[in-house]
Design a protein around this motif. Sequence first.
Motif, PDB file in Angstrom:
ATOM      1  N   MET A   1       0.818  -1.208   0.000  1.00 20.40           N
ATOM      2  CA  MET A   1       0.000   0.000   0.000  1.00 20.40           C
ATOM      3  C   MET A   1       0.857   1.266   0.000  1.00 20.40           C
ATOM      4  N   ASN A   2       1.996   1.231   0.711  1.00 22.05           N
ATOM      5  CA  ASN A   2       2.809   2.444   0.782  1.00 22.05           C
ATOM      6  C   ASN A   2       4.243   2.240   0.283  1.00 22.05           C
ATOM      7  N   GLY A   3       4.600   1.017  -0.080  1.00 17.11           N
ATOM      8  CA  GLY A   3       5.929   0.759  -0.645  1.00 17.11           C
ATOM      9  C   GLY A   3       7.057   0.827   0.353  1.00 17.11           C
ATOM     10  N   LEU A   4       6.774   0.887   1.650  1.00 14.39           N
ATOM     11  CA  LEU A   4       7.845   0.925   2.641  1.00 14.39           C
ATOM     12  C   LEU A   4       8.603  -0.397   2.626  1.00 14.39           C
ATOM     13  N   GLN A   5       9.906  -0.292   2.824  1.00  6.64           N
ATOM     14  CA  GLN A   5      10.763  -1.459   2.675  1.00  6.64           C
ATOM     15  C   GLN A   5      11.510  -1.805   3.953  1.00  6.64           C
ATOM     16  N   ASP A   6      11.962  -3.035   3.995  1.00  6.80           N
ATOM     17  CA  ASP A   6      12.818  -3.477   5.081  1.00  6.80           C
ATOM     18  C   ASP A   6      14.201  -2.849   4.892  1.00  6.80           C
ATOM     19  N   SER A   7      15.013  -2.897   5.925  1.00  8.86           N
ATOM     20  CA  SER A   7      16.362  -2.339   5.835  1.00  8.86           C
ATOM     21  C   SER A   7      17.190  -3.104   4.805  1.00  8.86           C
ATOM     22  N   PRO A   8      18.090  -2.404   4.099  1.00  4.05           N
ATOM     23  CA  PRO A   8      18.935  -3.083   3.122  1.00  4.05           C
ATOM     24  C   PRO A   8      19.880  -4.059   3.793  1.00  4.05           C
ATOM     25  N   GLN A   9      20.195  -5.115   3.064  1.00  3.12           N
ATOM     26  CA  GLN A   9      21.144  -6.124   3.529  1.00  3.12           C
ATOM     27  C   GLN A   9      22.325  -6.158   2.563  1.00  3.12           C
ATOM     28  N   SER A  10      23.487  -6.519   3.066  1.00  4.96           N
ATOM     29  CA  SER A  10      24.685  -6.527   2.228  1.00  4.96           C
ATOM     30  C   SER A  10      25.503  -7.779   2.488  1.00  4.96           C
ATOM     31  N   ALA A  11      26.445  -8.014   1.599  1.00  4.07           N
ATOM     32  CA  ALA A  11      27.346  -9.167   1.723  1.00  4.07           C
ATOM     33  C   ALA A  11      28.659  -8.822   1.040  1.00  4.07           C
ATOM     34  N   THR A  12      29.734  -9.468   1.493  1.00  2.00           N
ATOM     35  CA  THR A  12      31.047  -9.303   0.868  1.00  2.00           C
ATOM     36  C   THR A  12      31.708 -10.666   0.725  1.00  2.00           C
ATOM     37  N   ASN A  13      32.584 -10.766  -0.241  1.00  2.00           N
ATOM     38  CA  ASN A  13      33.380 -11.981  -0.418  1.00  2.00           C
ATOM     39  C   ASN A  13      34.626 -11.596  -1.207  1.00  2.00           C
ATOM     40  N   THR A  14      35.630 -12.444  -1.138  1.00  2.00           N
ATOM     41  CA  THR A  14      36.896 -12.179  -1.817  1.00  2.00           C
ATOM     42  C   THR A  14      37.357 -13.420  -2.565  1.00  2.00           C
ATOM     43  N   LEU A  15      37.730 -13.213  -3.820  1.00  2.00           N
ATOM     44  CA  LEU A  15      38.316 -14.278  -4.619  1.00  2.00           C
ATOM     45  C   LEU A  15      39.819 -14.063  -4.672  1.00  2.00           C
ATOM     46  N   HIS A  16      40.571 -14.981  -4.067  1.00  2.00           N
ATOM     47  CA  HIS A  16      42.033 -14.954  -4.159  1.00  2.00           C
ATOM     48  C   HIS A  16      42.448 -15.840  -5.322  1.00  2.00           C
ATOM     49  N   LEU A  17      43.237 -15.305  -6.223  1.00  2.00           N
ATOM     50  CA  LEU A  17      43.647 -16.055  -7.400  1.00  2.00           C
ATOM     51  C   LEU A  17      44.975 -16.767  -7.164  1.00  2.00           C
ATOM     52  N   ILE A  18      45.052 -17.979  -7.704  1.00  2.00           N
ATOM     53  CA  ILE A  18      46.303 -18.731  -7.706  1.00  2.00           C
ATOM     54  C   ILE A  18      47.011 -18.413  -9.017  1.00  2.00           C
ATOM     55  N   VAL A  19      48.129 -17.728  -8.930  1.00  2.00           N
ATOM     56  CA  VAL A  19      48.873 -17.316 -10.117  1.00  2.00           C
ATOM     57  C   VAL A  19      50.255 -17.953 -10.060  1.00  2.00           C
ATOM     58  N   THR A  20      50.485 -18.886 -10.953  1.00  2.00           N
ATOM     59  CA  THR A  20      51.735 -19.643 -10.967  1.00  2.00           C
ATOM     60  C   THR A  20      52.835 -18.837 -11.647  1.00  2.00           C
ATOM     61  N   PRO A  21      53.992 -18.704 -11.005  1.00  2.00           N
ATOM     62  CA  PRO A  21      55.081 -17.931 -11.633  1.00  2.00           C
ATOM     63  C   PRO A  21      55.633 -18.645 -12.853  1.00  2.00           C
ATOM     64  N   VAL A  22      56.134 -17.872 -13.788  1.00  2.00           N
ATOM     65  CA  VAL A  22      56.804 -18.416 -14.968  1.00  2.00           C
ATOM     66  C   VAL A  22      58.219 -17.846 -15.013  1.00  2.00           C
ATOM     67  N   ASN A  23      59.108 -18.589 -15.664  1.00  2.00           N
ATOM     68  CA  ASN A  23      60.496 -18.166 -15.779  1.00  2.00           C
ATOM     69  C   ASN A  23      60.623 -17.175 -16.925  1.00  2.00           C
ATOM     70  N   ASP A  24      60.855 -15.914 -16.594  1.00  2.00           N
ATOM     71  CA  ASP A  24      61.007 -14.888 -17.628  1.00  2.00           C
ATOM     72  C   ASP A  24      62.404 -14.981 -18.230  1.00  2.00           C
ATOM     73  N   GLY A  25      62.454 -14.906 -19.557  1.00  2.00           N
ATOM     74  CA  GLY A  25      63.738 -14.934 -20.231  1.00  2.00           C
ATOM     75  C   GLY A  25      64.530 -13.657 -20.009  1.00  2.00           C
ATOM     76  N   PRO A  26      65.864 -13.738 -20.104  1.00  2.00           N
ATOM     77  CA  PRO A  26      66.675 -12.526 -19.923  1.00  2.00           C
ATOM     78  C   PRO A  26      66.438 -11.545 -21.068  1.00  2.00           C
ATOM     79  N   VAL A  27      66.587 -10.270 -20.753  1.00  2.00           N
ATOM     80  CA  VAL A  27      66.405  -9.207 -21.733  1.00  2.00           C
ATOM     81  C   VAL A  27      67.571  -8.241 -21.614  1.00  2.00           C
ATOM     82  N   PHE A  28      68.158  -7.885 -22.753  1.00  2.00           N
ATOM     83  CA  PHE A  28      69.178  -6.842 -22.713  1.00  2.00           C
ATOM     84  C   PHE A  28      68.956  -5.898 -23.887  1.00  2.00           C
TER      85      PHE A  28
END
Length: 208
Positions: A160-187
Amino acid sequence: GANDAPVISVPLSALTLEDTAIILSGANAIQILDADAFLSDTLANDGRGDLKVTLTATNGTFTFASIAGLDFTFTDPDPLYGAGFGFGSNNAAAAAPGGAGVTTATFRGTLLELQVALNGLSFVPGPDVNDPTGTGLAPNDDIKLDIAVNDLGNYWVNPMNGLQDSPQSATNTLHLIVTPVNDGPVFTLPGVGFTVNEDANSATIAMA
């Protein structure tokens, strides 16, 4: 009834090589769920049932699979809803290049629009950063994507009046697995050339 909080699920394992993009799709996609986001919230979001999402990358950038329907310049003109509803414009520049190669973005969308944007999102680690453990603990680099969701009070408590409940929130974190590679020498050889006298015994070339 009460407003149900959103839920963010991230893949258990997101693995890529150093300097190589990873596509987060299918079973490895970031997913946002909200049991009652579909209920109308006409005062705040024109009945769309939008949620507000903020993505923040550390030691990397991300690109949306799609930005169709996403709102990067939302406003909330009615102060009834208080803080946390994104007053003013947000991340207009993120939408201009298609949300490509950005480190942060704040936007709104329906659950379906968010699903389309996130299913196929790509993450590119920063140059030469790696974390084979996916923990972000030293001496590894902290390579992650932080996700925050606010449902904007998407529960129509009183039709009837559009009143709403309080907002709700959430958080999460994605940690990435990043495998190192052997970089070639540069000159790099001197760009102005090198001069040596005829019949000279030796000469030294300075290289960077």
